[in-house]
Design a protein around this motif. Structure first.
Motif, PDB file in Angstrom:
ATOM      1  N   ALA A  74       0.843  -1.192   0.000  1.00  0.00           N
ATOM      2  CA  ALA A  74       0.000   0.000   0.000  1.00  0.00           C
ATOM      3  C   ALA A  74       0.878   1.242   0.000  1.00  0.00           C
ATOM      4  CB  ALA A  74      -0.922   0.004   1.220  1.00  0.00           C
ATOM      5  N   VAL A  75       0.457   2.243  -0.767  1.00  0.00           N
ATOM      6  CA  VAL A  75       1.121   3.542  -0.791  1.00  0.00           C
ATOM      7  C   VAL A  75       0.124   4.558  -0.263  1.00  0.00           C
ATOM      8  CG1 VAL A  75       2.120   5.351  -2.241  1.00  0.00           C
ATOM      9  CG2 VAL A  75       2.613   2.961  -2.732  1.00  0.00           C
ATOM     10  N   TRP A  76       0.589   5.395   0.657  1.00  0.00           N
ATOM     11  CA  TRP A  76      -0.246   6.424   1.280  1.00  0.00           C
ATOM     12  C   TRP A  76       0.479   7.749   1.155  1.00  0.00           C
ATOM     13  CZ3 TRP A  76       0.333   9.561   5.708  1.00  0.00           C
ATOM     14  CH2 TRP A  76      -0.847  10.122   6.213  1.00  0.00           C
ATOM     15  N   ALA A  77      -0.251   8.799   0.801  1.00  0.00           N
ATOM     16  CA  ALA A  77       0.402  10.093   0.598  1.00  0.00           C
ATOM     17  C   ALA A  77      -0.496  11.250   0.999  1.00  0.00           C
ATOM     18  CB  ALA A  77       0.811  10.257  -0.858  1.00  0.00           C
ATOM     19  N   LEU A  78       0.141  12.246   1.573  1.00  0.00           N
ATOM     20  CA  LEU A  78      -0.441  13.567   1.776  1.00  0.00           C
ATOM     21  C   LEU A  78       0.588  14.544   1.246  1.00  0.00           C
ATOM     22  CD1 LEU A  78      -2.026  13.434   5.331  1.00  0.00           C
ATOM     23  CD2 LEU A  78      -3.183  14.099   3.227  1.00  0.00           C
ATOM     24  N   GLY A  79       0.289  15.175   0.138  1.00  0.00           N
ATOM     25  CA  GLY A  79       1.228  16.116  -0.458  1.00  0.00           C
ATOM     26  C   GLY A  79       1.456  15.809  -1.918  1.00  0.00           C
ATOM     27  N   ASP A  80       2.505  16.437  -2.467  1.00  0.00           N
ATOM     28  CA  ASP A  80       2.838  16.214  -3.867  1.00  0.00           C
ATOM     29  C   ASP A  80       4.028  15.264  -3.935  1.00  0.00           C
ATOM     30  OD1 ASP A  80       4.422  18.135  -2.689  1.00  0.00           O
ATOM     31  OD2 ASP A  80       4.154  19.619  -4.248  1.00  0.00           O
ATOM     32  N   GLY A  81       4.216  14.699  -5.060  1.00  0.00           N
ATOM     33  CA  GLY A  81       5.256  13.698  -5.248  1.00  0.00           C
ATOM     34  C   GLY A  81       4.735  12.632  -6.167  1.00  0.00           C
ATOM     35  N   GLY A  82       5.163  11.414  -5.930  1.00  0.00           N
ATOM     36  CA  GLY A  82       4.698  10.321  -6.757  1.00  0.00           C
ATOM     37  C   GLY A  82       5.238   9.012  -6.258  1.00  0.00           C
ATOM     38  N   TYR A  83       4.836   7.966  -6.954  1.00  0.00           N
ATOM     39  CA  TYR A  83       5.267   6.628  -6.579  1.00  0.00           C
ATOM     40  C   TYR A  83       5.178   5.705  -7.783  1.00  0.00           C
ATOM     41  CZ  TYR A  83       0.225   5.793  -6.196  1.00  0.00           C
ATOM     42  OH  TYR A  83      -1.122   5.708  -6.449  1.00  0.00           O
ATOM     43  N   ALA A  84       5.811   4.572  -7.629  1.00  0.00           N
ATOM     44  CA  ALA A  84       5.726   3.525  -8.642  1.00  0.00           C
ATOM     45  C   ALA A  84       5.431   2.221  -7.926  1.00  0.00           C
ATOM     46  CB  ALA A  84       7.025   3.415  -9.425  1.00  0.00           C
ATOM     47  N   LEU A  85       4.492   1.496  -8.459  1.00  0.00           N
ATOM     48  CA  LEU A  85       4.194   0.135  -8.020  1.00  0.00           C
ATOM     49  C   LEU A  85       4.543  -0.755  -9.202  1.00  0.00           C
ATOM     50  CD1 LEU A  85       0.818   0.798  -6.223  1.00  0.00           C
ATOM     51  CD2 LEU A  85       2.898  -0.083  -5.151  1.00  0.00           C
ATOM     52  N   GLY A  86       5.612  -1.528  -9.060  1.00  0.00           N
ATOM     53  CA  GLY A  86       6.123  -2.253 -10.212  1.00  0.00           C
ATOM     54  C   GLY A  86       6.592  -1.239 -11.244  1.00  0.00           C
ATOM     55  N   ASP A  87       6.123  -1.374 -12.475  1.00  0.00           N
ATOM     56  CA  ASP A  87       6.513  -0.452 -13.542  1.00  0.00           C
ATOM     57  C   ASP A  87       5.549   0.723 -13.705  1.00  0.00           C
ATOM     58  OD1 ASP A  87       8.750  -1.940 -14.247  1.00  0.00           O
ATOM     59  OD2 ASP A  87       7.593  -3.242 -15.577  1.00  0.00           O
ATOM     60  N   ARG A  88       4.436   0.699 -12.995  1.00  0.00           N
ATOM     61  CA  ARG A  88       3.424   1.757 -13.142  1.00  0.00           C
ATOM     62  C   ARG A  88       3.781   2.950 -12.257  1.00  0.00           C
ATOM     63  NH1 ARG A  88      -1.404   3.651 -11.407  1.00  0.00           N
ATOM     64  NH2 ARG A  88      -1.551   2.314  -9.590  1.00  0.00           N
ATOM     65  N   VAL A  89       3.935   4.112 -12.893  1.00  0.00           N
ATOM     66  CA  VAL A  89       4.324   5.341 -12.202  1.00  0.00           C
ATOM     67  C   VAL A  89       3.097   6.236 -12.057  1.00  0.00           C
ATOM     68  CG1 VAL A  89       5.739   7.418 -12.347  1.00  0.00           C
ATOM     69  CG2 VAL A  89       6.687   5.219 -13.050  1.00  0.00           C
ATOM     70  N   VAL A  90       2.914   6.785 -10.849  1.00  0.00           N
ATOM     71  CA  VAL A  90       1.798   7.683 -10.565  1.00  0.00           C
ATOM     72  C   VAL A  90       2.370   8.991 -10.016  1.00  0.00           C
ATOM     73  CG1 VAL A  90      -0.275   8.029  -9.157  1.00  0.00           C
ATOM     74  CG2 VAL A  90       0.269   5.747 -10.040  1.00  0.00           C
ATOM     75  N   GLU A  91       2.009  10.094 -10.634  1.00  0.00           N
ATOM     76  CA  GLU A  91       2.397  11.409 -10.125  1.00  0.00           C
ATOM     77  C   GLU A  91       1.196  12.019  -9.420  1.00  0.00           C
ATOM     78  OE1 GLU A  91       4.316  14.046 -12.857  1.00  0.00           O
ATOM     79  OE2 GLU A  91       5.581  12.444 -13.654  1.00  0.00           O
ATOM     80  N   LEU A  92       1.435  12.580  -8.243  1.00  0.00           N
ATOM     81  CA  LEU A  92       0.375  13.214  -7.462  1.00  0.00           C
ATOM     82  C   LEU A  92       0.358  14.700  -7.781  1.00  0.00           C
ATOM     83  CD1 LEU A  92       1.155  11.404  -4.114  1.00  0.00           C
ATOM     84  CD2 LEU A  92      -0.631  10.831  -5.764  1.00  0.00           C
ATOM     85  N   GLY A  93      -0.776  15.200  -8.174  1.00  0.00           N
ATOM     86  CA  GLY A  93      -0.897  16.599  -8.548  1.00  0.00           C
ATOM     87  C   GLY A  93      -1.000  16.730 -10.051  1.00  0.00           C
TER      88      GLY A  93
END
Length: 183
Positions: A60-79
């Motif tokens: 699980a990935v949890w975020a408050l703010g800007d940034g991003g994450y990758a789960l495996g090869d899938r990249v997610v940018e926040l904002g």
């Protein structure tokens, strides 16, 4: 986070307790600082919190703010966020908690990377390549190169040419990779 996971909670379920504990610590710090609560929150506590937890068959990935994450090869940018106001944990101090971002994935994705906005701006996709997981120092080296500016002398023009670093903003990144054994 470690405390919640050690109690046997699933990664998807730990975040409310983690948030309450973090907000409590910010509250304690703000009280110790004294002064106007809104000014303190805006000057000191508007920062990104992004974390990941892996346990059993999920991550699980949890975020408050800007940034991003990758789960495996899938990249997610926040904002981007409206009025350039990401949902920071610091708003909890003002009685205006922002909704957090939560994504749960199957653990067979094999790796998770979390990063703050400074790192995302230079291209998080380039940091989740397998070569950055095969050598313990590879990611640090890559970030070091991105953060390096350069200078050269243009003798014909009689000037110094400065090239700014690609990584302009402060940034943090954490990476975790594992191998799922069995089926």
């Amino acid at each position: 986070l470690r405390d919640e996971l050690s109690r046997g909670a699933a990664p998807r379920d730990v975040w409310p307790a983690v948030r309450a504990r973090l907000a409590g610590e910010l509250e304690r710090l703000a009280e110790a600082m004294g002064g106007d609560r809104e000014r303190i929150a805006h000057e000191h506590f508007l920062f990104t919190v992004i974390a990941a937890a892996w346990g059993g068959d999920e991550v699980a990935v949890w975020a408050l703010g800007d940034g991003g994450y990758a789960l495996g090869d899938r990249v997610v940018e926040l904002g981007p966020f409206e009025n350039n106001q990401p949902p920071y944990l610091g708003y909890d101090l003002l009685g205006d908690p922002s909704p957090a971002h939560l994504e749960v994935a199957r653990a067979d994705c094999g790796r998770v990377v979390v990063a703050t906005d400074g790192v995302v701006e230079v291209g998080l996709a380039g940091l989740v390549e397998p070569k950055h997981f095969g050598h313990p120092d590879a990611l640090r080296r890559k970030l070091s190169l991105l953060a390096k500016s350069s200078e050269r002398i243009d003798w014909e023009a009689h000037r110094v040419v400065r090239t700014p670093a690609v990584l302009q903003d402060d940034g943090a990144v954490a990476a975790l990779a594992w191998k799922i054994w069995g089926d």
